[in-house]
Design an enzyme around this catalytic site. Structure first.
Site, PDB file in Angstrom:
ATOM      1  N   LYS A 166     -12.304  -9.513  -0.029  1.00  0.00           N
ATOM      2  CA  LYS A 166     -13.084 -11.050  -0.658  1.00  0.00           C
ATOM      3  C   LYS A 166     -14.399 -11.044  -0.004  1.00  0.00           C
ATOM      4  CE  LYS A 166      -8.861 -13.254  -2.111  1.00  0.00           C
ATOM      5  NZ  LYS A 166      -8.131 -14.384  -1.858  1.00  0.00           N
TER       6      LYS A 166
ATOM      7  N   HIS B   9       9.440  12.111 -16.196  1.00  0.00           N
ATOM      8  CA  HIS B   9       8.603  13.155 -16.836  1.00  0.00           C
ATOM      9  C   HIS B   9       7.041  13.282 -16.167  1.00  0.00           C
ATOM     10  CE1 HIS B   9      11.581  14.054 -19.998  1.00  0.00           C
ATOM     11  NE2 HIS B   9      11.826  12.710 -19.627  1.00  0.00           N
TER      12      HIS B   9
ATOM     13  N   GLU C  58       3.019  -7.703  -0.189  1.00  0.00           N
ATOM     14  CA  GLU C  58       1.994  -8.699   0.383  1.00  0.00           C
ATOM     15  C   GLU C  58       2.738  -9.401   1.581  1.00  0.00           C
ATOM     16  OE1 GLU C  58      -1.349 -10.726  -2.010  1.00  0.00           O
ATOM     17  OE2 GLU C  58       0.188 -12.031  -2.038  1.00  0.00           O
TER      18      GLU C  58
HETATM   19  O1  PA5 Z   1       0.675 -14.415  -3.217  1.00  0.00           O
HETATM   20  C1  PA5 Z   1      -0.596 -15.055  -2.942  1.00  0.00           C
HETATM   21  O2  PA5 Z   1      -0.751 -15.828  -2.290  1.00  0.00           O
HETATM   22  C2  PA5 Z   1      -1.838 -14.175  -3.751  1.00  0.00           C
HETATM   23  O3  PA5 Z   1      -1.279 -13.162  -4.660  1.00  0.00           O
HETATM   24  C3  PA5 Z   1      -2.254 -15.285  -4.788  1.00  0.00           C
HETATM   25  O4  PA5 Z   1      -1.242 -15.772  -5.758  1.00  0.00           O
HETATM   26  C4  PA5 Z   1      -3.428 -14.684  -5.404  1.00  0.00           C
HETATM   27  O5  PA5 Z   1      -4.415 -14.146  -4.698  1.00  0.00           O
HETATM   28  C5  PA5 Z   1      -3.990 -15.881  -6.361  1.00  0.00           C
HETATM   29  O6  PA5 Z   1      -4.304 -16.827  -5.643  1.00  0.00           O
HETATM   30  P1  PA5 Z   1      -4.854 -18.306  -6.128  1.00  0.00           P
HETATM   31  O7  PA5 Z   1      -3.464 -18.939  -6.789  1.00  0.00           O
HETATM   32  O8  PA5 Z   1      -5.084 -19.213  -5.255  1.00  0.00           O
HETATM   33  O9  PA5 Z   1      -5.726 -18.225  -7.241  1.00  0.00           O
END
Ligand code: PA5
Length: 447
Positions: free
Chosen positions: A424, A310, A289
């Site tokens: 989303k 494996h 990310e």
């Molecule tokens: O790293 C990030 O920003 C995302 O993975 C969020 O943690 C994830 O989408 C969850 O978001 P939130 O804590 O707002 O529900």
């Protein structure tokens, strides 16, 4: 005191000393940006000094709430996804006895997870399991609006309230969210839940050392003071004052970027310890990310060895030569198990009799490393003296710091995630969410 360490000797075949040292200046600049807040995404740098800024009283407040939940609950459901889920699970799984999960007479509540998927059977089976359990909920969402945990929480809240009544449920629900914004903040204030705040300047995937990770980790029975102490130690060891040749986060960032430049586009995080499976998952999110942007970035993948030798072993040994490995190697296991002598020796294993299982594992690790290096897969290694909270804290901060440096070397913003919005938007349009009318029409015309 011993620390985790980083070694890239087996990558040196691909990484000349000269190429490696050419990163000294760019890495110093990246570190400077992280410490002075002058780089891209600089409003999300709260994690850089997080370990040294957490006070004992912050930790004590978390432990106090954890103790209450531990007393009241046989099971605690941690609701969250991505950065609001993976860090806690990584530490809990690495630290605790795997088979405790199947134990019925427990000293600590079982920690289970929800809101990390939208699987109907998963949530059904979880609710069925919780039906006759004393359970509580930690609901974690920074934005407070993420669909997956919101659906899970709505269901679990109703289940809990129907079992124990609204008042008792209120005492068993804790929310970890933004100080002011979002639906979860509003709900928590309205219902009167105990809350913990996720700082504005710490993004989800860098939030394991905030209450997001610390509260579930403490509930599971791990020592969060030691975890933070380890991270704090690593904060000092990887600061902008520590020169390149001594700074392991800087070296890891440099090495992986040089390998990437040479066409090694996939990094495999490798463990030889099943307890680290979710640490791999946490790491994948952290790097994926943070770096996968502007059509750039190493693809972070992960394998559990020897299990995956494996299954994926063939590809790694002889597939396309676009990969390198970073092996997280745990030096010492917690327990001793010796392979017994067997008179009949039908399995032919008496040559191993009296040897510890871990000695065999270490030879699997060494043999694999040599084979993979021979197969042109550069190998780097992070050595961990043993799996405990302190070293997990060091590992967390080490990988976070290297990720920040690495993102700046790549010249992207490592602290945003614009790409995760695309699915989303489509999902909301397909579900006819109010406010998405135009998108609904457009997407439905395409299917
Ligand atoms: O790293 C990030 O920003 C995302 O993975 C969020 O943690 C994830 O989408 C969850 O978001 P939130 O804590 O707002 O529900």
């Amino acid at each position: 005191m011993r620390h985790i360490s980083f070694d890239f000797n087996k990558a040196m075949g691909s990484l000349s000393q000269e190429a490696f040292m050419s990163y000294e200046q760019p890495v110093a600049e990246a570190l400077h940006k992280l410490h002075k807040g002058t780089g891209r995404g600089n409003d999300f740098l709260g994690w850089v000094h997080l370990p040294s800024s957490i006070s004992d009283s912050d930790l004590d407040e978390i432990v106090e709430t954890a103790v209450k939940l531990r007393k009241a609950c046989e099971v605690v459901v941690v609701v969250g996804i991505g950065g609001s889920y993976l860090g806690a699970r990584a530490v809990i799984d690495a630290n605790l006895n795997i088979f405790d999960a199947y134990e019925t007479k427990r000293t600590s509540p079982a920690v289970v997870y929800a809101g990390q998927n939208i699987g109907e059977d998963y949530i059904y089976e979880l609710m069925e399991y919780l039906q006759n359990k004393e359970f509580g909920i930690i609901n974690i969402s920074k934005s407070g609006t993420t669909t997956e945990p919101a659906i899970a929480f709505r269901l679990l809240k109703q289940l809990l309230e129907s079992k124990v009544g609204k008042e008792e449920a209120r005492d068993r629900i804790v929310a970890v969210t933004d100080a002011k914004k979002g639906a979860l903040r509003k709900l928590a204030d309205q219902e009167g839940y105990k809350t913990f705040i996720i700082p504005d300047n710490v993004g989800g995937r860098f939030s394991v050392l905030t209450p997001v990770g610390l509260l579930p980790i403490a509930v599971a029975g791990c020592n969060i003071h030691k975890l933070v102490a380890g991270a704090k130690e690593m904060e000092g060891m990887t600061s902008d004052k520590v020169p390149f040749i001594e700074n392991m986060a800087a070296q890891y960032a440099a090495a992986r970027n040089e390998l990437y430049k040479q066409g090694k586009k996939i990094e495999l995080l490798v463990n030889y310890n099943p307890k680290l499976h979710y640490f791999n998952e946490w790491w994948k999110q952290l790097y994926g990310e943070s770096e996968g942007k502007e059509h750039k970035g190493i693809f972070p993948a992960a394998v559990d060895f020897s299990t995956d030798l494996h299954s994926m072993g063939q590809w790694i040994q002889e597939g396309e030569r676009t990969i390198f490995e970073t092996v997280v190697s745990v030096e010492k296991s917690k327990h001793t198990v010796e392979i017994p002598f067997d008179k009949a020796n039908l399995d032919g294993l008496n040559f191993l009799a009296g040897m510890r299982v871990d000695e065999v594992n270490k030879m699997a690790e060494l043999g694999t490393q040599i084979a993979h290096v021979d197969g042109e897969v550069p190998n780097m290694r992070v050595s961990v003296p043993e799996l405990n909270e302190f070293y997990l804290g060091e590992m967390i901060y080490f990988f976070e710091k290297a990720c920040g440096i690495s993102g700046y070397l790549l010249d992207i913003n490592p602290f945003d995630q614009p790409g995760v919005e695309a699915y989303k938007k489509n999902m909301f349009a397909l579900l006819d969410k109010p406010g998405f009318e135009e998108e609904s029409k457009a997407i439905k015309a395409r299917i």
